[in-house]
Design a protein around this motif. Structure first.
Motif, mmCIF file in Angstrom:
data_model
loop_
_atom_site.group_PDB
_atom_site.id
_atom_site.type_symbol
_atom_site.label_atom_id
_atom_site.label_comp_id
_atom_site.label_asym_id
_atom_site.label_seq_id
_atom_site.Cartn_x
_atom_site.Cartn_y
_atom_site.Cartn_z
ATOM 1 N N TRP A 68 60.842 36.774 -34.412
ATOM 2 C CA TRP A 68 61.010 35.433 -34.968
ATOM 3 C C TRP A 68 62.342 34.840 -34.535
ATOM 4 O O TRP A 68 62.435 33.642 -34.246
ATOM 5 N N ALA A 69 63.377 35.685 -34.480
ATOM 6 C CA ALA A 69 64.696 35.212 -34.060
ATOM 7 C C ALA A 69 64.712 34.820 -32.581
ATOM 8 O O ALA A 69 65.576 34.057 -32.152
ATOM 9 N N MET A 70 63.750 35.320 -31.819
ATOM 10 C CA MET A 70 63.693 34.984 -30.398
ATOM 11 C C MET A 70 63.130 33.595 -30.137
ATOM 12 O O MET A 70 63.212 33.084 -29.008
ATOM 13 N N VAL A 71 62.538 32.980 -31.165
ATOM 14 C CA VAL A 71 61.982 31.624 -30.997
ATOM 15 C C VAL A 71 62.622 30.637 -31.973
ATOM 16 O O VAL A 71 62.229 29.468 -32.013
ATOM 17 N N TYR A 72 63.590 31.091 -32.742
ATOM 18 C CA TYR A 72 64.210 30.247 -33.774
ATOM 19 C C TYR A 72 64.856 29.008 -33.149
ATOM 20 O O TYR A 72 65.682 29.100 -32.241
ATOM 21 N N ARG A 73 64.410 27.842 -33.651
ATOM 22 C CA ARG A 73 64.940 26.548 -33.197
ATOM 23 C C ARG A 73 64.919 26.427 -31.672
ATOM 24 O O ARG A 73 65.853 25.918 -31.056
ATOM 25 N N GLN A 74 63.835 26.884 -31.103
ATOM 26 C CA GLN A 74 63.714 26.885 -29.652
ATOM 27 C C GLN A 74 62.448 26.156 -29.254
ATOM 28 O O GLN A 74 61.353 26.472 -29.740
ATOM 29 N N GLU A 111 65.156 31.531 -41.778
ATOM 30 C CA GLU A 111 66.230 31.109 -42.686
ATOM 31 C C GLU A 111 66.092 31.705 -44.083
ATOM 32 O O GLU A 111 67.085 31.799 -44.818
ATOM 33 N N ALA A 112 64.903 32.161 -44.427
ATOM 34 C CA ALA A 112 64.676 32.716 -45.764
ATOM 35 C C ALA A 112 64.905 34.218 -45.837
ATOM 36 O O ALA A 112 64.810 34.798 -46.914
ATOM 37 N N HIS A 113 65.201 34.854 -44.697
ATOM 38 C CA HIS A 113 65.326 36.305 -44.663
ATOM 39 C C HIS A 113 66.684 36.749 -44.134
ATOM 40 O O HIS A 113 67.332 36.037 -43.374
ATOM 41 N N ASP A 146 55.554 37.120 -43.602
ATOM 42 C CA ASP A 146 56.078 36.077 -44.483
ATOM 43 C C ASP A 146 55.472 36.158 -45.881
ATOM 44 O O ASP A 146 55.807 35.342 -46.748
ATOM 45 N N THR A 147 54.601 37.155 -46.116
ATOM 46 C CA THR A 147 53.981 37.352 -47.427
ATOM 47 C C THR A 147 54.279 38.777 -47.918
ATOM 48 O O THR A 147 54.522 39.678 -47.110
ATOM 49 N N PRO A 148 54.240 39.011 -49.227
ATOM 50 C CA PRO A 148 54.472 40.375 -49.741
ATOM 51 C C PRO A 148 53.480 41.395 -49.186
ATOM 52 O O PRO A 148 53.863 42.519 -48.834
ATOM 53 N N ASP A 149 52.203 41.044 -49.125
ATOM 54 C CA ASP A 149 51.211 41.977 -48.600
ATOM 55 C C ASP A 149 51.480 42.292 -47.130
ATOM 56 O O ASP A 149 51.331 43.444 -46.689
ATOM 57 N N GLY A 150 51.857 41.275 -46.375
ATOM 58 C CA GLY A 150 52.158 41.492 -44.965
ATOM 59 C C GLY A 150 53.377 42.374 -44.769
ATOM 60 O O GLY A 150 53.399 43.233 -43.875
#
Length: 297
Positions: free
Chosen positions: A135-141, A162-164, A258-262
């Motif tokens: 996810w950080a590899m595509v952040y704001r890209q 941003e939430a993690h 992005d979910t608890p189950d995931g």
């Protein structure tokens, strides 16, 4: 350092079936890649194994018996390894790896691999990163590495980052973070700190066992190389399923971190791969135990 133990000698009736089985297993692993390559077709998930870890299917199917094993000749002459780099034909016609010649060329790399793998193996697995490196590899890209849509779109992807809390320990994942994402990582891995940070919960460190197996080359038996490749291949699937990319076009459902189950699904798979990777590390270290200290002088 090479041992004084007598080498294991395999007759043709023993080593030829091993070589044939190895080639068949390698061919099964690479069949899809070879077929796509003939059509000049790309695969966003599997191509990683041949490009990031530059190797060819022909290289994978070449069987090595490993250090300390010699292959007896057959009626048609010595084993084909006689013509391969770093192999030696002995007076009795057997062919085996010339460990000293290999270490003269690759000793520094062997020592690096042994040190890194042993340090990693000695650490507990850290879980809970949830694959946020992807996810950080595509952040704001605006432009992305893979021609796949983002499952949550760009804004939704950025919101997950941003939430993690991000704590990536692997330099070769961290170096692909976008400029906006890099400062968000609680660690700042470098090549120099790699031996101090790598740990067996990291998917990329575990995929890299395939890279280290390649670097160790003929020191390790072919079965171990293919086991490391198979491990990397399966980890790569999890890596992409948990990534921000939508991989359903390849028939792969997402691991929705992005979910608890995931998150729970990811951690369970991460722990299983950590255990499997430790077994591969043990085998790699065992294979080089007698040579890893060689040429330290």
């Amino acid at each position: 350092m090479p041992t004084d133990a007598a080498p294991t000698v395999l007759d043709p009736d023993a080593w030829r079936p091993l070589a044939d089985a190895h080639a068949a297993r390698a061919d099964a692993f690479t069949a899809g890649h070879r077929e796509r390559r003939s059509r000049h077709e790309r695969h966003a998930i599997e191509d990683f194994l041949y490009e990031y870890y530059p190797t060819r299917p022909a290289q994978l199917r070449r069987w090595h018996p490993g250090a300390g094993v010699r292959l007896a000749p057959g009626p048609d002459g010595p084993a084909p390894h006689a013509g391969w780099r770093w192999y030696r034909t002995h007076d009795d016609g057997t062919v085996g790896l010339d460990v000293e010649a290999f270490l003269a060329d690759r000793g520094e790399g062997v020592r690096f691999v042994a040190d890194l793998v042993s340090r990693t193996a000695a650490r507990p697995a850290a879980t809970g990163c949830f694959g946020l490196h992807e996810w950080a590899m595509v952040y704001r890209q605006g432009e992305h590495r893979h021609p796949l849509p983002l499952r949550l779109g760009q804004d939704g992807t950025d919101a997950v980052v941003e939430a993690h809390r991000i704590r990536c320990t692997h330099i070769d994942a961290f170096r692909f973070f976008t400029p906006a994402a890099a400062p968000r990582n609680t660690l700042q891995p470098t090549r120099a700190t790699q031996p101090a940070l790598e740990q067996p919960g990291c998917l990329h460190a575990n995929m890299d066992l395939y890279k280290w197996a390649l670097k160790l080359g003929p020191l390790i038996p072919g079965e171990l190389l293919l086991d490391a490749f198979d491990l990397a291949r399966r980890i790569r699937v999890l890596d992409m399923r948990a990534s921000p990319y939508d991989c359903t076009a390849y028939g792969l459902p997402p691991v929705e971190i992005d979910t608890p189950d995931g998150k729970a699904e990811y951690v369970a798979a991460q722990r299983a791969f950590a255990a499997e990777s430790q077994a591969v590390r043990t085998r790699l270290l065992s294979a080089v135990a007698t040579v890893s200290a060689s040429r330290a002088r």
